[in-house]
Scaffold this active site. Structure first.
Site, PDB file in Angstrom:
ATOM      1  N   GLU A   1      -9.949   2.360  -5.044  1.00 31.55           N
ATOM      2  CA  GLU A   1      -9.570   3.763  -4.822  1.00 31.55           C
ATOM      3  C   GLU A   1      -8.409   4.227  -5.703  1.00 31.55           C
ATOM      4  O   GLU A   1      -7.531   4.952  -5.242  1.00 31.55           O
ATOM      5  CB  GLU A   1      -9.219   3.966  -3.339  1.00 31.55           C
ATOM      6  CG  GLU A   1     -10.389   3.692  -2.421  1.00 31.55           C
ATOM      7  CD  GLU A   1     -10.034   3.755  -0.943  1.00 31.55           C
ATOM      8  OE1 GLU A   1     -10.890   4.197  -0.166  1.00 31.55           O
ATOM      9  OE2 GLU A   1      -8.913   3.359  -0.567  1.00 31.55           O
TER      10      GLU A   1
ATOM     11  N   ASP B   1       0.858  -1.185   0.000  1.00 33.68           N
ATOM     12  CA  ASP B   1       0.000   0.000   0.000  1.00 33.68           C
ATOM     13  C   ASP B   1       0.892   1.232   0.000  1.00 33.68           C
ATOM     14  O   ASP B   1       2.118   1.120  -0.117  1.00 33.68           O
ATOM     15  CB  ASP B   1      -0.952  -0.015   1.214  1.00 33.68           C
ATOM     16  CG  ASP B   1      -2.297   0.632   0.890  1.00 33.68           C
ATOM     17  OD1 ASP B   1      -2.281   1.797   0.468  1.00 33.68           O
ATOM     18  OD2 ASP B   1      -3.341  -0.024   1.042  1.00 33.68           O
TER      19      ASP B   1
ATOM     20  N   HIS C   1      -2.761   2.975  -4.743  1.00 33.92           N
ATOM     21  CA  HIS C   1      -2.175   2.702  -3.425  1.00 33.92           C
ATOM     22  C   HIS C   1      -0.732   2.214  -3.565  1.00 33.92           C
ATOM     23  O   HIS C   1      -0.352   1.181  -3.010  1.00 33.92           O
ATOM     24  CB  HIS C   1      -3.027   1.672  -2.670  1.00 33.92           C
ATOM     25  CG  HIS C   1      -4.306   2.261  -2.119  1.00 33.92           C
ATOM     26  ND1 HIS C   1      -4.314   3.294  -1.212  1.00 33.92           N
ATOM     27  CD2 HIS C   1      -5.597   1.969  -2.358  1.00 33.92           C
ATOM     28  CE1 HIS C   1      -5.568   3.613  -0.911  1.00 33.92           C
ATOM     29  NE2 HIS C   1      -6.376   2.836  -1.602  1.00 33.92           N
TER      30      HIS C   1
HETATM   31  C1  ACM Z   1     -10.837  -0.330   0.967  1.00 33.93           C
HETATM   32  O1  ACM Z   1     -11.252  -0.197   2.129  1.00 33.93           O
HETATM   33  N1  ACM Z   1     -10.246   0.680   0.348  1.00 33.93           N
HETATM   34  C2  ACM Z   1     -10.982  -1.586   0.241  1.00 33.93           C
END
Ligand code: ACM
Ligand code: ZN
Length: 639
Positions: free
Chosen positions: A366, A224, A299
């Site tokens: 995201e 991440d 991410h």
């Molecule tokens: C998430 O909580 N962005 C999967």
């Protein structure tokens, strides 16, 4: 579970009686003391008077009498064999608790028996088991070793709560017949080790917890913005740079100071391949599959600081491994750069051999398309593929990786955003933004894992934030709320329901920077999730669960886990009483909570039973636990 101890009391009284008897008395005292010491060193005796099993088994029928487990109890591993992994695990645990039954070659009385069924019992399936306890034996049988393992976990929960820390010489188990099998096949628990790295021993402790509660899928969030956590030989900077960040654990997450010039990066770490193998083997011993997650395409600050050339053309942001909130998360791998695709395939080549599970999680959530919208290479890729929008560009990228991992025998899982760009029929969708993604995916024929934030995000507060350590503020996910969750979304037909594999709880670790805090957030909510996923929907019973979970809190603490406090916010229900007024019941989560209330006169009394009021009455409550006020005053208007 109540424990009725016996044996000690009488022996101790004998000692007290002889203390005034001269020399003979002293010799007698000495002998008695030796007897007592011998007895104590052999352990306590206990009669179990109630089983508290989580998840609640499908069927349990109590019978007369019981089985006495003692040092003379034998163990028969029958047709399974002593060297079977499940039997080795079971023997090791029993030895740890000083219950060390001698293995025997055939069933006999005073014996624990672990048997694989000669003919497959359809009702039990691959994961089910049965337990029969009578005066002669405890018999655990199953169709598979996995079933035996789960049967053993239930058997352990029949033993005293403090079995792992207290030595017992005799345990009397009430006779019963129990049959059990799971409602869902996917019983998952997710752990984010990127926001805060967790060492090997902490991960193993997490796996132990999952095993206790018959959870079988460990979703390991390994990459991440805040750190890359797995050794990759071909791209060493992912570990030398991407696994480390400045330490801001002494500051509130939301107020972390940016790195100072030349500041050392002391917070982080990664798992070596040897450590990964060790953890995968540890999980396999507990019948847990590990699903690694590599985030694509967003991410990825940790990747882009290590290898900035994998970002978009024209993106002149200097990425750093993040140390606090990072929003909006604009870092994104360039979809137009062939080197990015080669990089991702190389990563898969190193990841796939380490994880025997059938799935690789490719993230997909995201991914802010800000840089793609400005990148000539991404524009060129879209043009050459005839794509209409950036969601399709993400879809293309993910399907490319999917095709690649499929050639190596793996399927992909992605967060529900993967639906936006055209998902392939074999991808499994993780529905986190509510249930709609899961419903859409199941209707398309894709497999689904449910993990909607409102029920499954254990990084969210478990109680009123004013009384809790800092956590994600989005919403409050109480134990009661988790218990009330039904992973099967409404509105699916029978064929579509078959695509709902199950659900999982997620532990994102922005606010969780110690192993203790991780446990505090996970427990006891994981107990509720395990029952949601394993037990039949028809057996759901909050009052029963609440009582059993109290016993499990003791069991967990005795196994060295930190258990969350839960919510102390009461709630009310009312029904018409015979005199036409309203009969009010006050409910709360945690057994042992003392709720006080008043109905307008300011005079608080302790709630012990339902009471009647007129409609429209305001009832005010206060909650105490262990003598400490745990909640603000709440007002309820009774309707
Ligand atoms: C998430 O909580 N962005 C999967
Ligand atoms: Zn680009």
């Amino acid at each position: 579970m109540c424990l009725c101890e016996y044996g000690h009391g009488d022996t101790t009284r004998t000692v007290a009686k002889v203390t005034h008897r001269g020399l003979f008395g002293h010799v007698w005292l000495f002998v008695s003391l030796m007897v007592v010491l011998l007895f104590v060193s052999c352990g306590k005796s206990v009669i179990i008077d109630e089983y508290s099993i989580i998840p609640q088994p499908v069927e349990i029928t109590m019978d007369k009498g019981g089985f006495t487990l003692s040092s003379s109890t034998k163990c028969y591993a029958g047709n399974v064999g002593q060297n079977d992994p499940a039997i080795k695990y079971i023997s090791r645990m029993l030895r740890q608790w000083h219950l060390n039954p001698v293995l025997v070659g055939k069933p006999q009385t005073n014996c624990l028996q672990f048997i694989i069924n000669e003919t497959f019992d359809q009702e039990l399936g691959d994961e089910g088991y049965s337990i029969d306890i009578d005066k002669d034996m405890v018999k655990v049988s199953a169709n598979s070793e996995r079933g035996l393992f789960y049967g053993f976990q239930t058997f352990v929960q029949m033993l005293p709560e403090d079995i792992s820390s207290v030595r017992y010489s005799k345990i009397v188990l009430p006779a019963c017949h129990l049959k059990d099998y799971p409602r869902f096949g996917w019983r998952g628990s997710h752990l984010d080790v990127s926001r805060h790295f967790m060492g090997v021993s902490q991960v193993k402790k997490h796996l132990d917890l999952m095993a206790m509660y018959k959870m079988n899928k460990f979703h390991w969030h390994l990459t991440d913005d805040h750190g890359w956590r797995i050794e990759i030989s071909k791209y060493p900077l992912l570990n030398d740079v991407g696994s480390w960040r400045v330490d801001r654990d002494d500051q509130p997450w939301g107020e972390a100071d940016p790195p100072q010039p030349g500041e050392q990066r002391t917070n982080g770490g990664y798992y070596t391949k040897e450590e990964i193998k060790e953890i995968v083997a540890y999980a396999a011993e507990r019948y847990i599959d590990i699903i690694p997650e590599i985030e694509i395409p967003g991410h990825c600050c940790a990747v882009l600081e290590s290898y900035p050339e994998l970002g978009c053309l024209g993106d002149d942001t200097t990425y750093t491994v993040q140390y606090g909130p990072y929003w909006p998360p604009r870092a994104i791998l360039c979809a137009g750069n062939d080197s990015v695709m080669s990089f991702l395939k190389d990563i898969m080549d190193e990841i796939i051999p380490l994880f025997p599970s059938g799935y690789i999680h490719i993230g997909g959530d995201e991914a802010v398309k800000y840089n793609w919208e400005r990148c000539p290479r991404c524009a060129q890729r879209m043009k050459s593929l005839g794509l209409q929008n950036y969601e399709q560009l993400q879809g293309w990228m993910i399907v490319e990786i999917e095709k690649y991992v499929k050639r190596q025998g793996k399927n992909i899982i992605g967060w529900d955003e993967i639906l936006e760009g055209g998902v392939s029929p074999d991808a499994t969708v993780m529905s986190w933004q509510g249930t709609k993604g899961g419903i859409v995916a199941a209707r398309k024929g894709n497999d689904v894992i449910m993990t909607p934030t409102d029920f499954c995000y254990f990084n969210y507060y478990q109680a009123n934030p004013d009384f809790q350590p800092p956590a994600m503020r989005n919403t409050i996910v109480t134990l009661h709320k988790v218990y009330g969750y039904n992973p099967m979304p409404v509105g699916l037909n029978h064929a579509q329901q078959k695509h709902i594999l199950g659900a999982q709880c997620n532990l994102w670790t922005e606010y969780i920077n110690t192993p203790e805090m991780a446990e505090y957030m996970l427990l006891p909510r994981l107990c509720a999730m395990s029952e949601v996923l394993w037990s039949p929907e028809s057996s759901k019973d909050w009052d029963s669960f609440r009582h059993r979970v109290a016993s499990h809190c003791i069991r967990l603490e005795s196994n060295d886990y930190i258990v969350g406090s839960g919510s102390f916010q009461p709630w009310m229900s009312s029904e018409k009483s015979s005199d036409g007024r309203l009969l009010v019941t006050i409910h709360w989560e945690r057994e042992g909570t003392h709720v006080y209330y008043h109905t307008g006169d300011g005079h608080f009394v302790r709630y012990t039973e339902p009471f009647t009021v007129d409609a429209g009455t305001k009832v005010t409550t206060l909650s105490f636990y262990n003598g400490i006020l745990r909640e603000k005053a709440y007002d309820f208007v009774i309707k």
